[in-house]
Design a protein around this motif. Structure first.
Motif, PDB file in Angstrom:
ATOM      1  N   GLY A  22       0.744  -1.270   0.081  1.00  0.00           N
ATOM      2  CA  GLY A  22      -0.056  -0.072   0.013  1.00  0.00           C
ATOM      3  C   GLY A  22       0.800   1.153   0.098  1.00  0.00           C
ATOM      4  O   GLY A  22       0.256   2.429  -0.229  1.00  0.00           O
ATOM      5  N   CYS A  23       2.123   1.185   0.123  1.00  0.00           N
ATOM      6  CA  CYS A  23       2.912   2.436   0.530  1.00  0.00           C
ATOM      7  C   CYS A  23       3.159   3.190  -1.069  1.00  0.00           C
ATOM      8  O   CYS A  23       3.171   4.311  -1.165  1.00  0.00           O
ATOM      9  CB  CYS A  23       4.508   2.006   0.700  1.00  0.00           C
ATOM     10  N   ALA A  24       2.679   2.233  -2.301  1.00  0.00           N
ATOM     11  CA  ALA A  24       2.952   2.866  -3.508  1.00  0.00           C
ATOM     12  C   ALA A  24       1.415   3.194  -4.169  1.00  0.00           C
ATOM     13  O   ALA A  24       1.226   3.740  -5.139  1.00  0.00           O
ATOM     14  CB  ALA A  24       3.440   1.801  -4.593  1.00  0.00           C
ATOM     15  N   LEU A  25       0.166   3.313  -3.117  1.00  0.00           N
ATOM     16  CA  LEU A  25      -0.704   3.680  -3.461  1.00  0.00           C
ATOM     17  C   LEU A  25      -1.116   5.289  -4.021  1.00  0.00           C
ATOM     18  O   LEU A  25      -1.870   5.761  -4.789  1.00  0.00           O
ATOM     19  CB  LEU A  25      -1.926   3.301  -2.750  1.00  0.00           C
ATOM     20  N   GLY A  26      -0.210   6.004  -3.371  1.00  0.00           N
ATOM     21  CA  GLY A  26      -0.485   7.398  -3.603  1.00  0.00           C
ATOM     22  C   GLY A  26       0.904   8.164  -4.122  1.00  0.00           C
ATOM     23  O   GLY A  26       1.703   7.568  -4.479  1.00  0.00           O
ATOM     24  N   PRO A  27       0.721   9.569  -4.268  1.00  0.00           N
ATOM     25  CA  PRO A  27       1.932  10.198  -4.916  1.00  0.00           C
ATOM     26  C   PRO A  27       3.159  10.183  -3.985  1.00  0.00           C
ATOM     27  O   PRO A  27       2.927   9.695  -2.759  1.00  0.00           O
ATOM     28  CB  PRO A  27       1.428  11.353  -5.010  1.00  0.00           C
ATOM     29  N   SER A  28       4.463  10.386  -4.336  1.00  0.00           N
ATOM     30  CA  SER A  28       5.497  10.402  -3.921  1.00  0.00           C
ATOM     31  C   SER A  28       5.458  11.179  -2.280  1.00  0.00           C
ATOM     32  O   SER A  28       6.015  11.114  -1.409  1.00  0.00           O
ATOM     33  CB  SER A  28       6.814  10.545  -4.293  1.00  0.00           C
ATOM     34  N   GLY A  29       4.912  12.385  -2.592  1.00  0.00           N
ATOM     35  CA  GLY A  29       5.048  13.644  -1.541  1.00  0.00           C
ATOM     36  C   GLY A  29       6.259  14.146  -1.474  1.00  0.00           C
ATOM     37  O   GLY A  29       6.697  15.241  -0.886  1.00  0.00           O
ATOM     38  N   ARG A  30       7.194  14.036  -2.471  1.00  0.00           N
ATOM     39  CA  ARG A  30       8.390  14.613  -2.695  1.00  0.00           C
ATOM     40  C   ARG A  30       8.160  16.242  -3.269  1.00  0.00           C
ATOM     41  O   ARG A  30       7.403  16.510  -4.173  1.00  0.00           O
ATOM     42  CB  ARG A  30       9.447  13.920  -3.347  1.00  0.00           C
ATOM     43  N   PRO A  31       8.751  17.121  -2.696  1.00  0.00           N
ATOM     44  CA  PRO A  31       8.780  18.434  -2.990  1.00  0.00           C
ATOM     45  C   PRO A  31       9.191  18.625  -4.878  1.00  0.00           C
ATOM     46  O   PRO A  31      10.231  17.701  -5.090  1.00  0.00           O
ATOM     47  CB  PRO A  31       9.578  19.333  -2.338  1.00  0.00           C
ATOM     48  N   PRO A  32       8.500  19.344  -5.425  1.00  0.00           N
ATOM     49  CA  PRO A  32       8.720  19.396  -6.914  1.00  0.00           C
ATOM     50  C   PRO A  32       9.941  20.352  -6.875  1.00  0.00           C
ATOM     51  O   PRO A  32      10.300  21.151  -6.224  1.00  0.00           O
ATOM     52  CB  PRO A  32       7.212  20.104  -7.554  1.00  0.00           C
ATOM     53  N   ALA A  33      10.446  20.106  -8.247  1.00  0.00           N
ATOM     54  CA  ALA A  33      11.778  20.727  -8.480  1.00  0.00           C
ATOM     55  C   ALA A  33      11.483  22.249  -8.970  1.00  0.00           C
ATOM     56  O   ALA A  33      10.388  22.452  -9.495  1.00  0.00           O
ATOM     57  CB  ALA A  33      12.370  20.259  -9.745  1.00  0.00           C
ATOM     58  N   VAL A  34      11.843  23.218  -8.066  1.00  0.00           N
ATOM     59  CA  VAL A  34      11.946  24.718  -8.360  1.00  0.00           C
ATOM     60  C   VAL A  34      13.487  25.243  -8.601  1.00  0.00           C
ATOM     61  O   VAL A  34      14.364  24.938  -8.032  1.00  0.00           O
ATOM     62  CB  VAL A  34      11.261  25.366  -7.131  1.00  0.00           C
ATOM     63  N   PRO A  35      13.424  25.912  -9.903  1.00  0.00           N
ATOM     64  CA  PRO A  35      14.679  26.535  -9.984  1.00  0.00           C
ATOM     65  C   PRO A  35      15.292  27.192  -9.093  1.00  0.00           C
ATOM     66  O   PRO A  35      14.555  28.328  -8.542  1.00  0.00           O
ATOM     67  CB  PRO A  35      14.295  27.170 -11.422  1.00  0.00           C
TER      68      PRO A  35
END
Length: 487
Positions: A22-35
């Motif tokens: 079930g750990c892979a059921l949702g998005p990663s939650g990692r912050p998106p890349a921002v320049p």
């Protein structure tokens, strides 16, 4: 018994493996890349830093207790008092602690088995069953009176097969962390507001002193013009003009006094005091510009800013919400067990015949909910996308705040250099006029006029010096919170 244990172990192993899946059921939650910016401020770098500082140095962590660099112990005491006694900050801390307890309660209630003990003793009178018996048997009583004694322990546990419970608990934990970051941001904002208010109050008091001196000199000139008019040596227009200038300067003083009192009252509330116990102004000459200001590299800035930390926690919470919404589409398993004793009297309840037990398992799988579960999953994914955009916006706003503070501090340094030069020239002209008046080369009124021009130039220089102090405080605050600021 061994067979039961084997089956139980198999069920637990299946639940564990499905829970990990079930750990892979949702998005990663990692912050998106921002320049990240190569340098904060647009345009070419300045030719040279001002000789009187502050020195901007690259750093990996913000300055702890940065307000102490202004060199005024009174300012340090004000910040410490505000952090200890501000009611809004205390209320935010209380809400944070309450949220942590709610998290502990939810984790304990959902991730661990619940065990309850119950006991019941009752005496009842119930209707008997009417029976038609052939004679000569006696008729049975139609009522019965009896006692019941029951005691048992009940255990209930829901296996988190696909991670729905775990994801919701993690989402709540991230929201608690978001609240903690918001508390740190409020704590830093309180310190910045106290520093800004105290600096502004010091400037207002210094302005009042200079304006009072200018107004007093203009009134003396007006009185001298009136005496010269009485002797026929000055026209009436000169007297009226002198009075106009004196009263025009004096008219600025009440507004500044009201502004200073309003600022003192605001500082009192920040300190947790009543307005009648407002702090006095710190003498402006006690304040100094910090010798150095650490400027964090962009990656370190994002780690130090509480608002960015709050946005990151909100993003992680949205990811766990999406995982929980996905897990709700799959079955759930609940096991309940009870064990105890019961009987119509205590000896019977305690005998082997009084043993009670039950074991039940329930498997629930969603079949038809009118599209609600799918809609909730889509809504959670949309919320996650919005949280990503909020994170990007927060990061860009952090970069902009630092860039604005750096640019303003740089321009304030250039303005102070020009203002100090103008004030120095005005003071030199006033000294020259005073010497010439002492030799009789110019009238005393000319010397006083040159002195007033020096005071007005000093007033302008005071404003730019104060602006530089305020911009330095703004830059310190833009760098974020030191690690020691964790609640």
């Amino acid at each position: 018994m061994n067979g039961r244990l084997t089956r139980a172990a198999a069920v637990l192993g299946l639940a564990s493996s499905l829970g990990l899946a079930g750990c892979a059921l949702g998005p990663s939650g990692r912050p998106p890349a921002v320049p990240e910016p190569a340098r904060y401020v647009a345009g070419p770098p300045p030719d040279a830093a001002p000789a009187d500082g502050p020195e901007l140095v690259a750093a990996q962590a913000p300055e702890a207790s940065w307000w102490t660099t202004f060199g005024a112990p009174e300012l340090d005491a004000l910040v410490a008092e505000a952090r200890a006694a501000n009611p809004d900050l205390a209320a935010a801390r209380g809400r944070l602690e309450a949220a942590r307890e709610v998290l502990r309660a939810q984790v304990g209630a959902t991730e661990l088995p619940s065990v309850d003990l119950g006991a019941q003793a009752a005496r009842q009178r119930a209707l008997g069953l009417p029976l038609e018996l052939p004679p000569p048997l006696p008729e049975l009583p139609r009522t019965s009176l009896y006692d019941t004694f029951v005691g048992q322990a009940q255990v209930r546990y829901t296996f988190d097969l696909f991670g729905s419970i775990r994801e919701r608990n993690r989402a709540l934990a991230e929201r608690v962390e978001q609240r903690a970051a918001q508390w740190r941001a409020a704590r830093e904002a309180l310190a910045a507001n106290v520093v800004s208010g105290a600096l502004t109050l010091s400037v207002l008091q210094a302005r009042l002193r200079i304006l009072a001196s200018v107004a007093d000199g203009l009134r003396r000139d007006a009185a001298e013009s009136a005496r010269r008019q009485a002797l026929g040596a000055a026209p009436r227009a000169a007297v009226l003009d002198a009075r106009r200038q004196a009263e025009a300067v004096a008219a600025q003083i009440p507004g500044l006094r009201a502004q200073a009192l309003t600022l003192r009252h605001a500082l009192a509330v920040l300190l947790g005091r009543t307005p009648d116990r407002a702090p006095e102004a710190i003498p402006f000459e006690r304040l100094r510009l910090p010798a150095r200001i650490p400027v964090l590299v962009p990656s370190a800035l994002l780690a130090a800013r509480p608002d960015v930390q709050a946005a990151r926690a909100a993003l992680a919470a949205a990811a766990h919400d999406a995982g929980a919404a996905r897990a709700d589409l799959f079955p759930s398993l609940t096991l309940t067990a009870a064990m105890g004793r019961g009987g119509y009297d205590w000896p019977a309840a305690l005998s082997p015949e009084g043993a009670l037990w039950s074991l039940a398992g329930g498997l629930t799988a969603p079949l038809f909910h009118g599209g609600a579960l799918r809609a909730q999953q889509r809504a959670s994914l949309r919320a996650y996308a919005a949280a990503e955009d909020d994170y990007r916006s927060t990061v860009l706003a952090a970069f902009r705040e630092v860039a604005d503070a750096l640019a303003s501090l740089e321009q304030a340094g250039a303005a102070q250099a020009a203002g100090d030069a103008a004030a120095g020239a005005a003071r030199g002209a006033a000294a020259d006029a005073a010497r010439r008046a002492a030799l009789g080369a110019v009238p005393p009124s000319a010397a006083r006029a040159a002195g007033r021009q020096a005071e007005l130039a000093e007033l302008d220089a005071l404003d730019v010096r104060a602006q530089r102090l305020l911009e330095a405080a703004r830059l310190f605050h833009a760098m974020g919170a030191a690690p020691s600021a964790a609640p």
